[in-house]
Design a protein around this motif. Structure first.
Motif: not given
Lengths: 67, 67, 67, 67, 67, 67
Positions: E52, B42, A21, A3-7, E50, F3, A17, A39-45
């Protein structure tokens, strides 16, 4: 898994985006031997006022760059 | 490096958030010997309905405090 | 509330980590009006091989600095 | 999706951690209508020196409780 | 302590989110022997663009499910 | 900024982890227009007992795969 978290500060397009991803997903599959579906990716904007680097908020940094 | 993520319920002013991030940045520089430019912070703000403490959402907690 | 998570490469002493967490706790109390007891901080330390900046792992960065 | 990250001080048994993760997984399936296979949970455990609450590290808090 | 962060795509009702957080809080109290007041949970919701999984954004996944 | 935090079960080699982080760093530079030096990535590795998917810990999942 994984699991990937992007700040990230706000301001990117959906196309940007999605592209980043997708490359991350591909990298996970290629190097870690996992299935794409795992694979799960979330962008926290964050708004520019909610992010700081170098002791300055991104509101301040953006204002300086605009000078 | 280091990267700091803060989970916070909505409701603070930009001034409050800037002040707290600036103090965190200063603390990192002072105690860990890193450069300010390397400290990234953040704040991930959540609506009151997306946060719980003590088995109650912050919507419920705020309603109780208002009594 | 609030909850702070710090991503950090290994290598700091307990004294350094305690000092930085104490300053962060104080900053939260001072600027956000929360009680110290409500501030929770966790440092997630990563081995140098599990962290990258500027396209280089912290193993590589450390080796370069040692030159 | 969803992905759950738990920040926890070290000291629980594997049985305790399994039980709590299983209940979280069940809650996600029950209330959010997702499949169990889509729920991923990770516990990030911190040594007592890497965690602070109420302005005291968990080393200090444990020492006080032992008195 | 403990602190739980949930990465979730938008689209659930407040009732669903409250129910799942309440069950998580109960599970922590039951299995880890902590007080409910010490359990803090935050849901970080992401817009569908945001997030995936399986190499596709949740915008793309939703469009496929609608077919 | 940005990040990236990766939640991963233990078991990958340093070579695998370096390769995946390098590709992520490259993707950020390519698609978001940031400098490589501004991209920070940390892998938080969890023991198999600290991670669950599909209602089973990774200890249980690994045991099943070995059958």
């Amino acid at each position: 898994m994984p699991e990937i978290t992007i700040n990230l500060a706000v301001g990117r397009t959906d196309e940007q985006k999605t592209a980043v991803m997708r490359d991350i997903s591909d990298a996970m599959v290629k190097h870690l031997g996992v299935k794409a579906e795992d694979v799960v990716i979330q962008i926290n904007e964050a708004p520019l006022a909610n992010k700081m680097k170098g002791g300055k908020t991104f509101v301040e940094r953006k204002a300086e760059q605009a000078k």
